[in-house]
Design a protein around this motif. Structure first.
Motif: not given
Lengths: 779, 504
Positions: A587-588, A591-592, A595-596, A711, A714-715, A718
């Motif tokens: 589930i994580t 999408p990672f 989208y990321v 993650l 990415a954070t 961003t």
């Protein structure tokens, strides 16, 4: 008045408990005054209920869901309400006699009166959801009544099966009604009216044209067919015969099982007259009509025999509604009343036979006409009405049935199929009735019966069946104008337009009479061969028995569920950890990646990267691998310690000495604690997993690590919004009176968090103390 | 701004601390515990009234203006949950006073209950994401203490799984909070919502939202993260099972509703299909588990999971109606499930075992217990006029009106099997003839039925008075999705960013 009748009946149900002590027959008749009063009240409304006009009373209940206690009285409701209260009066009085030595009578009457209130609510409801609420209540009270003798496994099984079928059908019905409401909404009905019967029926044409009609109707049909015991859901009704006879006579012949018929009859003007409607109702109803009658001819248990004729007649009524037309509407109204009268009488007399003779098995009875002549007389009246013999009420009903099939506007195959079903059923009823009468009342008594003392007409108990049995002959002979006045409004509701008619015994020599006479002759002819007919091989193979099939279906679901859960719920923590990890990756991770990952930009290498920084960074993954591969606990702890130390080092490098200090403290403390604990454990790890498992775990863990690292990356790259941090830097001294920003955040800006965290520590302490000191098992 | 939102946190905290210190005087600690829970009950009832009449209430911790400090925000969702938590805790304490062996008190049973109340109350009130994490920890630690108190082998293995699996969830929550701070630069929920609502494309926010879905989903016992629940719920004494069933998963549900409904509504719409799939799976796996159990409390535990699937379905509808329905259903199941656990405890006491194969005959022997159980059972099955019907009806109405036919039909089918699973208890424990001779066993003290009876009556009252209750839940559903209103209440009419700009 209408809400009062329903709600007061429900509220007064606990009065039934008065019958816990004697004299029970007297208490029974006293309690019977309650429905008798309602009956009288309702009867006075008769002049006002003509055509399709109605009396409506609304109490708001749950406006946000469109549920209101809306009660409406029109011809159809009135007919049903009179049947319910009228027969209810007789049944309660009868129960007082029938169960005069049963200390549980109080409880029984409590359920019975509750049921009566619910059933009244069902037929008086003017809102489909209100109707559904009472519909469910009748299922539950019926369950309690069937399971009344719950010490017997058979009673429990019958109760459960009836509940599964009717409550399951109820759920389908609920969904169907909601979709129907949706259809009404789309048809332009005001949102607060979408669940009102009138509004739905008025918008019927638009609903039928919309996409909601088919799913709604199919689901509603499941609800109606289950409740009214239509094939293939019919089997719960014979199973329900485990209920004490007063309950069977009331719920499972005259009232509750007609709820499905009632609903369809009410909806017919709005939703009827479509190919789906005709096909489903005529097919299912017609088949059940014939099938039930045929099965009834082979039953030896009187109650089972009656149960099959009941579900057969319900099928007949549903078939009529499916045929549609003026005659069908008339026939529905007439047959509802005729059937209620003779069938309740028959059930009550079956109870009398059981009560007096100690058995209701036709193989163990016989010769009762000498011991119980009055009973024999009344059962004969009721049976003749059921057989549809001229001058009895059942005959009037049957004539109309045939008329309805002949005059139906449906295509020829439907009409002939309906006619065939009627003839088969008529013949079956005659054979079944003859069998019942012959084996119970004629011939010689069986030896066991002859040994019983005091087999005689029970006068008190006979009052109740005598009344409907007598009405079965009195109505056609003397009361037909009165009956027409009651039944014409009911038929009008089913037809959707006001109709008036005058019932008559004699319609002249027409096709209907010829068909009817032919059926009677054939029935009488075949009745002579009832013995060989009953001895024919079983009509259905053993595996096709509905009740057994349901048992197996439920057991099958249990088994499949157990298999699935048994496989999943292993009790091993590591297995559950695996589920969690995979779930997280799905589930994580998905999408990672979607989208990321495509837009992930790596931090450009710092040109001033110092060698010791690189060294510290490189040491972390090395130490992690070392910790995983360590074979002794000690080296594992050391490796984990290295990771912590390097993280502290980074804090120092990025000028956060407080954090570094805290981190170091934690590292030291946890190493000490781990060492203490490990002193009582073996020095080396036992390797319990296969290499493949270890590889799998390593891959999954690695993926989680990569995911989290990605993650964070990415954070970190961003920056959309300005963080709050500058505020703390600016205000820590000015407003927080502290030089150390971290400290001020911890104890002031976010001191509330810190209070919570301190509480966590204290709580952990309390928990561990209790865990260690209180070992109940060892005491 | 008001100041009183601290009271339901401070009162249990201080009472717990005093109870620990004064543990020697049992009467005193009992009075303190009962008093604190009674206070919370009264306060939260008043707060619910206040919020429903005057709108959201906000307290800023240490008077640091949001978004810089920690804000406590009470809206209808929070106030309803706070009230239910206080009510169920009050009933549990009464039940404990009547049923727990005194030696539990030496090991801080009552302080742990109060700390549990503190944890859930904090979670329901906080308007700060990290602060929510802190209350989750309080909750986790106090519940771990409660689940292992007594230290039997079953309790320890259950407790270990409970704590280990929940820690994974907590860790993901923590990581998610850190990432959210990195992305949005704030931890205040209103502020996060204000800033991230601008994200119109699926992206990093979506991925972080899935971390929350994972974290709260494992708290709420969504499939396939629920395995800690049936391993641990039935092992401690019935009073503890009851309060666990009342509160633990509901905090996860609350967090899901709060974070996806209020803070990240854009992500809720994106993740709705996933949530519906998880919800549907949870429903059926839960009931499959329930059908195959032989112990009463295990059956009940598995039905909790199944019902969580229904609540997730309400969330997955991603609409005010769906959230309102989910909240109504949650409130109903909290009340009814707790009652069932109380009654199951009483039944176990009569029979001396919770194994249904060895029980029976209670319908005749304990008619009052049987009547209460029957009512609670049909409430659970969603039979009118009990509360469950309206929860189910609201969910189905939301589903049908939004065109979610598949999941609605699925839910209907599952609810039939939930009914079957619990009917099995009725047949085995109440209707069946007793397996063992019960005549020698002591009679049930009628007082033990009081907490369960209270809740059963409440369920009936909610059903009969469903009008105002449904009205309230509809309001709450609308309010959950009202992010601008939430921001205004927390940070003022100009929003949170205006506050940060002003501070420079």
């Amino acid at each position: 008045m209408l809400p009062a009748i329903v709600l007061i009946t429900l509220a007064l149900a606990p009065l039934g408990l008065l019958a816990r002590t004697g004299p029970r027959p007297l208490v029974g008749w006293a309690l019977a005054l309650l429905p008798a009063l309602s009956f009288a009240l309702l009867l006075f409304q008769l002049p006002q209920v003509t055509g399709t006009t109605q009396i409506r009373e609304v109490i708001p209940w749950v406006p946000t869901m469109g549920v209101e206690l809306s009660f409406a009285l029109d011809g159809l409701s009135l007919l049903f309400a009179l049947v319910i209260t009228g027969i209810g009066t007789l049944i309660i009085g009868y129960a007082g006699h029938y169960m005069h030595d049963d200390p549980g009578l109080g409880r029984f009457l409590l359920y019975l009166i509750l049921f009566m209130g619910a059933m009244l609510g069902l037929v008086l409801a003017g809102n489909v959801l209100t109707m559904f609420i009472f519909w469910e209540l009748t299922s539950v009270t019926s369950y309690l009544l069937i399971g009344y003798k719950h010490d017997y496994p058979g009673a429990r099984r019958g109760a459960l099966q009836s509940l599964v079928i009717t409550a399951g059908g109820g759920l389908a019905l609920l969904l169907g009604l909601l979709i129907l409401g949706e259809g009404a909404r789309h048809a332009g009905v005001a949102p607060n009216q979408i669940y009102n019967f009138d509004a739905i029926i008025a918008a019927g044409a638009e609903i039928k044209a919309g996409p909601f009609y088919t799913p709604a109707l199919l689901l509603i049909l499941v609800g109606a067919f289950t409740k009214s015991a239509q094939f293939p859901f019919h089997f719960w009704l014979p199973g329900a015969m485990q209920a004490p006879t007063p309950a069977s006579a009331f719920l499972h012949s005259a009232t509750m099982v007609k709820a499905g018929v009632y609903l369809l009859a009410r909806l017919a003007p709005g939703l009827g007259d479509t190919p789906l409607w005709h096909a489903a109702l005529v097919l299912v109803g017609g088949f059940t009509f014939a099938f039930g009658a045929l099965v009834a001819t082979r039953k030896d248990d009187i109650k089972a025999l009656l149960a099959y004729t009941t579900l057969s007649m319900l099928g007949g009524l549903i078939m009529l509604i499916g045929l549609g037309g003026k005659y069908a509407a008339e026939a529905v109204a007439v047959n509802i009343l005729a059937h209620a009268l003779y069938k309740s009488a028959l059930f009550m007399i079956a109870g009398i036979i059981d009560h007096e003779a100690g058995s209701r098995d036709l193989r163990h009875l016989g010769g009762l006409r000498r011991m119980m002549p009055a009973t024999a007389f009344f059962i004969a009246l009721a049976l003749l009405s059921q057989m549809g013999i001229p001058i009895f009420f059942g005959f009037v009903g049957k004539e109309l049935l045939i008329e309805a099939a002949l005059e139906s506007l449906l295509a020829a195959p439907w009409r002939y199929a309906a006619l065939a079903a009627i003839v088969i059923a008529a013949v079956g009823y005659i054979i079944a009735a003859w069998r019942l009468f012959k084996h119970a009342f004629l011939g010689t008594s069986s030896p066991t019966l002859a040994q019983r003392h005091h087999v005689a007409d029970p006068r008190g108990m006979l009052v109740s069946p005598a009344i409907p049995a007598l009405l079965s002959i009195l109505v056609p002979l003397a009361l037909l104008p009165w009956a027409s006045q009651l039944l014409a409004p009911a038929a009008s509701v089913v037809y959707g337009k006001p109709i008036s008619f005058d019932l008559a015994l004699w319609h002249g020599f027409n096709t209907a009479l010829m068909v009817s006479s032919g059926a009677i002759l054939l029935g009488i002819l075949l009745a002579r061969f009832e013995r060989p007919l009953a001895a024919l091989p079983p009509h259905l193979p053993a595996w096709a028995d509905g009740a057994d099939l349901l048992d197996r279906l439920l057991a099958g679901v249990d088994r499949i569920g157990g298999l699935i859960m048994g496989t999943l719920q292993t009790g091993q923590l590591r297995r559950y950890m695996l589920y969690n990890t995979i779930t997280l990756l799905l589930i994580t991770g998905v999408p990672f990646v979607l989208y990321v990952l495509p837009g992930l930009s790596f931090i450009t290498p710092d040109p001033q990267l110092r060698i010791y920084e690189a060294f510290a960074a490189a040491l972390i993954p090395i130490a992690v691998v070392a910790a995983i591969r360590a074979e002794s606990r000690l080296s594992a702890i050391i490796s984990v310690g290295v990771v912590g130390a390097m993280v502290s080092l980074f804090f120092i490098l990025f000028s956060a000495p407080d954090l570094a200090l805290t981190q170091l403290l934690i590292e030291v403390l946890s190493t000490v604690f781990l060492l203490l604990v490990f002193s009582i454990l073996p020095a080396r790890f036992a390797n319990l997993s296969s290499p493949a498992t270890r590889m799998r775990d390593a891959i999954l863990s690695g993926m989680v690590g990569l995911l989290v690292a990605g993650l964070v990356l990415a954070t970190a790259t961003t920056t959309i919004f300005e963080p709050l941090a500058p505020y703390y830097l600016e205000n820590s001294l000015a407003k927080g009176k502290g030089q150390n920003v971290v400290n001020v955040i911890l104890v002031d800006f976010r001191g509330f968090d810190t209070m919570g965290e301190v509480t966590v520590l204290l709580t952990a302490l309390l928990g561990i103390y209790g865990l260690l000191r209180m070992r109940r098992e060892k005491q | 701004m008001v100041n009183h939102l601290f009271l339901p946190l401070v009162v249990p905290l201080i009472s717990a601390a005093l109870s620990v210190m004064l543990g020697r005087w049992r009467l005193l600690t009992r009075t303190l515990t009962l008093g604190a829970s009674l206070f919370n009950l009264g306060y939260s009832g008043w707060l619910l009234w206040l919020v429903s009449s005057a709108g959201r209430q906000v307290t800023q911790a240490s008077a640091w203006a949001a978004p810089f400090g920690i804000a406590l925000v009470a809206d209808l969702l929070g106030a309803v949950m706070l009230f239910l938590a206080a009510l169920l805790m009050f009933c549990t304490i009464i039940y404990s006073l009547l049923s727990m062996e005194p030696e539990y008190e030496q090991f801080f049973y009552y302080p742990l209950l109060l700390l549990l109340l503190l944890g859930v109350s904090g979670a329901f009130l906080t308007g700060d994401l990290f602060n929510l994490y802190v209350w989750f920890e309080v909750l986790l630690m106090s519940s771990f203490g409660l689940v292992t108190i007594g230290g039997s082998r079953a309790q320890l293995t259950g407790g270990l799984k409970y704590v280990a699996l929940n820690l994974i969830g907590s860790t993901m929550f923590l990581i998610g909070s850190g990432l959210i701070y990195g992305l949005a630069g704030t931890l205040n929920m209103a502020h996060i919502g204000e800033r991230l609502i601008t994200q119109s494309e699926p992206g990093l926010t979506t991925v972080i939202a899935t971390l929350f879905l994972f974290a709260f989903g494992s708290k709420a016992a969504l499939a396939p993260l629920f395995f800690w629940l049936p391993e641990s719920y039935h092992t401690p004494p019935p009073a503890v099972s009851a309060i666990f069933s009342a509160l633990m998963t509901k905090v996860g549900v609350y967090a899901l509703y709060r974070v996806f409904g209020t803070v990240l509504p854009g992500e809720l719409v994106r993740l709705a299909p996933l949530i519906l799939v998880l919800g549907g799976t949870t429903m059926v796996l839960g009931v499959f588990g329930a059908l195959n159990q032989t112990e009463i409390r295990r059956v009940l535990s598995f039905t909790i999971i199944s019902e969580i699937g229904f609540v997730a379905m309400g969330l997955g509808f991603a609409s005010a109606a769906g959230l309102a329905a989910g909240l109504l259903f949650t409130a109903h199941m909290m009340i009814v499930k707790t009652a069932l656990f109380f009654l199951a405890g009483a039944a176990e006491q009569v029979c001396g075992t919770g194994d249904m194969r060895r029980m029976g005959g209670l319908a005749r022997r304990e008619p009052a217990l049987a009547t209460l159980w029957f009512l609670a059972m049909i409430a659970l099955a969603g039979i009118p006029p009990m509360s469950g019907f309206f929860g189910k009806l609201a969910l189905l109405q939301a589903g049908v009106s939004q065109g979610h036919y598949l999941i609605s039909g699925w839910a209907v089918l599952v609810s039939l099997f939930i009914f079957l699973a619990i009917l099995k208890i009725w047949h085995e424990v109440f209707w069946k003839k007793p397996v063992e001779d019960l005549s020698q066993r002591p009679r049930l003290a009628p007082a033990l039925l009081i907490p369960g009876a209270l809740l059963v009556i409440l369920s009936l009252v909610i059903g009969i008075g469903a009008g105002p209750v449904a009205e309230l839940s509809t309001q709450a559903g609308t309010q959950i999705l009202d992010l601008p209103g939430y921001i205004e209440a927390t940070c003022g009419p100009a929003g949170c960013d205006a506050v940060t700009l002003r501070s420079h």
